[in-house]
Motif scaffolding. Structure first.
Motif, PDB file in Angstrom:
ATOM      1  N   ARG A  57       0.841  -1.202   0.000  1.00 47.29           N
ATOM      2  CA  ARG A  57       0.000   0.000   0.000  1.00 47.29           C
ATOM      3  C   ARG A  57       0.880   1.257   0.000  1.00 47.29           C
ATOM      4  N   LYS A  60       2.452   1.748  -3.404  1.00 42.32           N
ATOM      5  CA  LYS A  60       1.479   2.252  -4.372  1.00 42.32           C
ATOM      6  C   LYS A  60       1.250   3.747  -4.176  1.00 42.32           C
ATOM      7  N   GLU A  61       1.212   4.193  -2.929  1.00 44.46           N
ATOM      8  CA  GLU A  61       1.046   5.626  -2.667  1.00 44.46           C
ATOM      9  C   GLU A  61       2.244   6.404  -3.198  1.00 44.46           C
ATOM     10  N   ARG A  62       3.444   5.861  -3.010  1.00 45.25           N
ATOM     11  CA  ARG A  62       4.640   6.534  -3.523  1.00 45.25           C
ATOM     12  C   ARG A  62       4.594   6.633  -5.042  1.00 45.25           C
ATOM     13  N   ILE A  63       4.153   5.561  -5.687  1.00 49.05           N
ATOM     14  CA  ILE A  63       4.070   5.566  -7.143  1.00 49.05           C
ATOM     15  C   ILE A  63       3.073   6.626  -7.612  1.00 49.05           C
ATOM     16  N   GLN A  64       1.949   6.751  -6.912  1.00 46.87           N
ATOM     17  CA  GLN A  64       0.967   7.772  -7.279  1.00 46.87           C
ATOM     18  C   GLN A  64       1.566   9.166  -7.166  1.00 46.87           C
ATOM     19  N   VAL A  65       2.335   9.402  -6.113  1.00 48.54           N
ATOM     20  CA  VAL A  65       2.967  10.710  -5.941  1.00 48.54           C
ATOM     21  C   VAL A  65       3.960  10.962  -7.071  1.00 48.54           C
ATOM     22  N   GLU A  67       3.961   9.670 -10.065  1.00 49.66           N
ATOM     23  CA  GLU A  67       3.223   9.890 -11.310  1.00 49.66           C
ATOM     24  C   GLU A  67       2.661  11.301 -11.351  1.00 49.66           C
ATOM     25  N   ARG A  68       2.156  11.771 -10.225  1.00 48.94           N
ATOM     26  CA  ARG A  68       1.605  13.125 -10.186  1.00 48.94           C
ATOM     27  C   ARG A  68       2.704  14.152 -10.434  1.00 48.94           C
ATOM     28  N   THR A  71       3.732  14.084 -14.198  1.00 46.74           N
ATOM     29  CA  THR A  71       2.762  14.562 -15.179  1.00 46.74           C
ATOM     30  C   THR A  71       2.374  16.021 -14.988  1.00 46.74           C
TER      31      THR A  71
END
Length: 92
Positions: A57, A60-65, A67-68, A71
């Motif tokens: 979990r 996954k949060e690190r990956i979302q950050v 990606e944000r 982009t």
């Protein structure tokens, strides 16, 4: 194809199959049952499972950050400036 070539071909195919099975640890046991030489499946305890799920979990949060950050072009430019400021502060 003469019979001699056919025998050589069959021996070659069986040899290659045996090498591949040995590489992956598959063996034929009693009455042709197949198994795996690797460790037996041991179910993990709940604590380890919960710890691994928490770690997944967090990743996954690190990956979302990331990606944000990647982009968002405006944020990326200001982030570069902030990093450079921090580098300048750390230099003597």
């Amino acid at each position: 194809m003469n019979p001699f070539e056919m025998v050589i071909g069959i021996v070659l195919i069986v040899t290659i199959g045996s090498i591949i099975r040995a590489k992956y640890g598959v063996h034929s046991g009693f009455r042709g049952r197949r198994g795996h030489d690797g460790p037996e499946f041991v179910p993990h305890d709940d604590a380890e499972t919960k710890a691994l799920k928490a770690e997944i979990r967090a990743l996954k949060e690190r990956i979302q950050v990331l990606e944000r950050i990647a982009t968002d072009s405006n944020r990326a430019a200001s982030l570069d400036e902030e990093i450079e400021k921090l580098r300048d502060r750390s230099l003597p």
